[in-house]
Design an enzyme around this catalytic site. Structure first.
Site, mmCIF file in Angstrom:
data_model
loop_
_atom_site.group_PDB
_atom_site.id
_atom_site.type_symbol
_atom_site.label_atom_id
_atom_site.label_comp_id
_atom_site.label_asym_id
_atom_site.label_seq_id
_atom_site.Cartn_x
_atom_site.Cartn_y
_atom_site.Cartn_z
ATOM 1 N N LYS A 144 3.746 -3.913 -5.968
ATOM 2 C CA LYS A 144 2.831 -4.192 -4.771
ATOM 3 C C LYS A 144 3.538 -3.067 -3.551
ATOM 4 O O LYS A 144 4.353 -3.528 -3.050
ATOM 5 C CB LYS A 144 2.604 -5.488 -4.110
ATOM 6 C CG LYS A 144 1.626 -5.546 -2.826
ATOM 7 C CD LYS A 144 1.518 -7.106 -2.388
ATOM 8 C CE LYS A 144 1.042 -7.236 -1.176
ATOM 9 N NZ LYS A 144 0.866 -8.632 -0.621
ATOM 10 N N ASP B 29 3.099 -1.782 -0.330
ATOM 11 C CA ASP B 29 2.399 -2.293 1.127
ATOM 12 C C ASP B 29 2.508 -0.676 2.206
ATOM 13 O O ASP B 29 3.785 -0.055 1.945
ATOM 14 C CB ASP B 29 3.066 -3.332 1.627
ATOM 15 C CG ASP B 29 2.193 -4.269 2.525
ATOM 16 O OD1 ASP B 29 1.271 -3.785 2.995
ATOM 17 O OD2 ASP B 29 2.458 -5.288 2.819
ATOM 18 N N ASP C 40 -6.114 -8.791 3.920
ATOM 19 C CA ASP C 40 -5.389 -9.768 4.223
ATOM 20 C C ASP C 40 -6.238 -11.278 4.549
ATOM 21 O O ASP C 40 -5.604 -12.182 4.572
ATOM 22 C CB ASP C 40 -4.483 -9.626 5.528
ATOM 23 C CG ASP C 40 -3.321 -8.989 5.002
ATOM 24 O OD1 ASP C 40 -2.921 -8.822 3.656
ATOM 25 O OD2 ASP C 40 -2.365 -8.507 5.739
HETATM 26 C C1 DGJ Z 1 0.773 -7.249 4.627
HETATM 27 C C2 DGJ Z 1 0.151 -7.664 3.345
HETATM 28 O O1 DGJ Z 1 -1.144 -7.244 3.418
HETATM 29 C C3 DGJ Z 1 0.391 -8.983 2.782
HETATM 30 O O2 DGJ Z 1 -0.189 -9.198 1.482
HETATM 31 C C4 DGJ Z 1 2.071 -9.220 2.720
HETATM 32 O O3 DGJ Z 1 2.363 -8.444 1.763
HETATM 33 C C5 DGJ Z 1 2.526 -8.872 3.912
HETATM 34 N N1 DGJ Z 1 2.347 -7.543 4.396
HETATM 35 C C6 DGJ Z 1 4.016 -8.866 3.756
HETATM 36 O O4 DGJ Z 1 4.814 -8.459 4.841
#
Ligand code: DGJ
Length: 746
Positions: free
Chosen positions: A477, A479, A549
């Site tokens: 993942k 980010d 989110d």
């Molecule tokens: C933002 C992401 O969208 C969340 O799913 C998670 O991974 C957090 N960051 C972690 O800091």
């Protein structure tokens, strides 16, 4: 599909069974746009589409002639300053201060297939007969800058991909101040403009308004495509809807600053521009240098917005996304973020993993907090080595234990960022984007690494490759949790600072390319504080993205519905999370949380060890259901049926390609008392096929409702009336708020 050039009328016609795109070489050698729409008969000459009459206060190109003005002809790549007063597609600054350019036709080539765009994501072909590409070669006689306009028409669907490439063949340097990927002049303005806008946790809500004289635009200046606006735009005829009518879609395959704009002039013609945002863009083209714009994709259909979306879905799922996972069903995952946040130990993770395995979940994803001194969001970004206090045997040790449980293992990174409290920053304080002597704004206590520099990207690649090289991580993942400010790089001279935003994105693409080439079987999911970089650019590298989110089922209905206008279901990361929901504090039933998330790359994001045995049993049923149906859910033809933005209920469905099976998702936000009888008219079915319809309500296994022909379900409709609200009938289960059902058609 064909591309034809008619020498006598100097006209190009690109067509397939759905669309025609017609252009001509104008009297001054520039390119004129004649038509984009439903396929029309091929013929030698379309000059009747070029109307020119004298108008007052107009400026004309030819001495003594009063009809040919760039103001009143539709152009392929509009320029300002030489009789056209609309916003241009291109602006080039010469050393003498002039900004005029005059790109005249020189030659063209027509080739089968589609060339790749170096360093940039783009649609592609696997066989040469899937598409044809026309390259128009133009040149500005004064600066010597040449311009290649690329047009690819695909055999399937009303799709045209476009981009522009500049090469300085002159003697002096110039500055490219604006270089749009697409300029389309339409003959009228009878359209509704639909943009996809929002904020953190409420991304891609459709917003519609009538196109009006003047300029309307959306864009991003945040260094990424953003939560706020998406690089996607629809223009639809006022009476078009999901199932009929003319609709145009414009999508930019890019992840950085963008502008999507429509200008309606006072003669009611419309100019659409799409490309890199020209604010803060300034690319120095030295003699011999070139600049390739990102690709833009335009789609035309006269069969409504569902058909438009399905055309984008097909193209982006099969000819933009790439690699091992492109056509594969996606693993059901559990992500530890919302169950532990930063507060975890290896034992806690393993306890979660065991319960997840028993519930039928296939992939365990360890989110933020495993590396460096990352015990909160104040420290650690940039140091991609496991924290030995939390993971005594490192990532490979934990991954082995997870694999021993029979699950795959995935890991979170935020490669582009650094905390000042990190070894990386202490060693390289000049590796962040920052302007000398100016304040350095932070976002979530973090700063943005200067990905315009190769040595920075190399360093992050080396750290990530070190973790991935033993093969224990099968999912990443990626980010990205803040927007760019103080965009300036010490590695570039003053007259190249306008290149940093774009060079940054090229660095992001470079890292993605290197990682996906080196680790082709790793499934990448992109993420940016949820959906702040849910764009086609990243789909080229990561076939799925964390949609938002916000995991509340009711909010997700809207977000996934809005996202579906451009992006395929298989690309939307969608998880069942805890109640009360962490973003909205709303309590929705477990079956509805799953019924929404099933239409996506499905997973869980909650502490399973806090659930009751009944809830765990329900999750076991959900994962079994998903495994049985995910081929259809993720790769079927998706139709929006009822909008969550318009009423108390929402519905969508997916149909298998051979129309033998379909699944309908039906959702109701608030319960109603003594409701009316309701029906949902389905679509995309085989009218002559007899379907057995099974309904999955609440926590109950499927119950057969009856057998109906496809035409009955499409024209009379599926009965969705509530059987149980108001006076409870014997045997009926009480209805509730936030209810939902799935109907399975076989
Ligand atoms: C933002 C992401 O969208 C969340 O799913 C998670 O991974 C957090 N960051 C972690 O800091």
């Amino acid at each position: 599909m064909n591309i034809v050039y008619h020498e006598a009328s100097r006209t190009f016609h690109l067509y397939n069974s759905c669309i025609s795109y017609i252009m001509t070489i104008l009297p001054n050698g520039q390119m004129g746009q004649l038509y984009f729409g439903k396929a029309v008969h091929p013929r030698e000459d379309y000059s009747w589409l070029l109307e020119m009459v004298p108008r007052s206060m107009t400026s004309y190109i030819f001495e003594g002639e009063r009809t040919f003005s760039l103001e009143h002809v539709r152009q392929e790549y509009g320029v300002y300053g030489s009789s056209d007063y609309r916003m241009p597609a291109v602006e080039i600054l010469q050393e003498n201060g002039s900004r005029i350019s005059d790109f005249r036709y020189v030659s063209h080539t027509i080739q089968p297939g589609k060339p790749r765009l170096a360093g940039l994501p783009a649609t592609y072909t696997e066989q040469d007969d899937e598409a044809m590409t026309l390259t128009l070669q133009l040149q500005d006689p004064v600066t010597g800058v040449s311009l290649s306009l690329l047009y690819t028409i695909f055999a399937q669907g009303g799709v045209l991909a476009r981009s522009a490439c500049f090469t300085n063949q002159g003697q002096e340097s110039v500055h490219l101040l604006k270089a749009m990927s697409l300029c389309l002049d339409l003959p009228d303005h009878d359209y509704e403009w639909i943009q996809f806008s929002g904020a953190w946790a409420r991304e891609r809500h459709p917003r519609a308004r009538a196109l009006e004289q003047g300029i309307q635009s959306v864009g991003s200046m945040r260094g990424h495509s953003s939560h706020e606006h998406n690089p996607f735009l629809i223009l639809k005829r006022p009476h078009a809807d999901e199932s009929q009518g003319e609709v145009l879609g414009f999508s930019l395959i890019y992840s950085g600053n963008f502008l999507a704009q429509a200008e309606v002039d006072t003669h009611d013609t419309t100019r659409v521009l799409l490309g890199i945002h020209p604010e803060w863009f300034d690319w120095k083209l030295e003699p011999g240098g070139s600049f390739q714009t990102p690709e833009a994709v335009m789609v035309y259909t006269d069969r409504g917005m569902n058909d438009l979306s399905q055309t984008f879905h097909r193209l982006y799922r099969t000819r933009l996304a790439r690699g091992f996972w492109r056509d594969r069903q996606r693993p059901i995952l559990i992500n530890n973020w919302e169950s532990t946040y930063f507060d975890f130990t290896e034992d806690k993770l393993l306890a979660l993993a065991k319960t997840a395995r028993d519930a039928g979940i296939e992939l365990f994803v360890l989110d933020d907090g495993w590396f460096g001194k990352r015990c909160s969001d104040h420290a650690g970004l940039g140091d991609w080595t496991p924290n030995p206090e939390r993971l005594p045997q490192g990532i490979s040790g934990l991954a082995r234990k997870i694999r021993d449980l029979g699950m795959d293992f995935g890991l979170w990174f935020e490669p582009e960022m650094v905390n000042k409290d990190s070894d990386l920053y202490r060693a390289h304080p000049d590796w962040i984007l920052a302007v000398p002597e100016r304040n350095q704004s932070h976002g979530r206590y973090q700063h943005v690494l200067d990905f315009s520099r190769k040595e920075v990207v190399d360093h992050i690649y080396a750290q990530m490759a070190e973790i991935l090289k033993d093969g224990s991580v099968s999912y990443v993942k990626w980010d990205m949790n803040r927007s760019i400010t103080e965009c300036w790089s010490p590695a570039l001279p003053a007259d190249r600072q306008g290149e940093v935003f774009h060079r940054y994105i090229l660095g992001v693409y470079d890292l993605y390319e290197r990682l996906t080439q080196a680790f082709p079987q790793v499934l990448f999911e992109s993420c940016a504080s949820g959906g702040a970089r849910f764009d086609p650019g990243l789909l080229y590298y990561a076939p799925q993205a964390w949609t938002s989110d916000d995991t509340d089922a009711v909010e997700r209905l809207k977000i996934q519905y809005g996202t579906s206008y451009c992006y395929p279901v298989s690309s939307m990361g969608a998880h069942v999370s805890a109640v009360p929901n962490h973003q909205l504090h709303r309590v929705t039933p477990l079956h509805t949380r799953a019924n929404v998330a099933f239409f996506g790359a499905f997973g869980y994001e909650l502490d399973l060890n806090r659930l009751s045995q009944e809830e765990l049993a329900q999750i076991r049923q959900q994962t079994a259901f998903m495994k049985q149906w995910r081929g259809l859910l993720q790769f079927g033809t998706f139709y929006r049926l009822e909008s969550p933005f318009e009423g108390n209920t929402a519905a969508w469905m997916t149909v298998r390609e051979d129309q033998a099976k379909a699944i309908v998702g039906w959702y109701r936000v608030l319960n109603t008392v003594t409701p009316p009888y309701t029906r949902l008219r389905l679509t995309g079915l085989d009218p002559d096929r007899l379907y057995t319809v099974t309904v999955r309500e609440k926590n109950r296994a499927g119950r057969v409702v009856g057998q109906f022909y496809g035409d009955e379900l499409m024209h009379a409709g599926l009965v969705t009336s509530d059987q149980s609200s108001g006076e409870s009938l014997e045997g009926g289960e009480a209805s509730c708020d936030f209810d939902s059902r799935l109907y399975i058609l076989e």
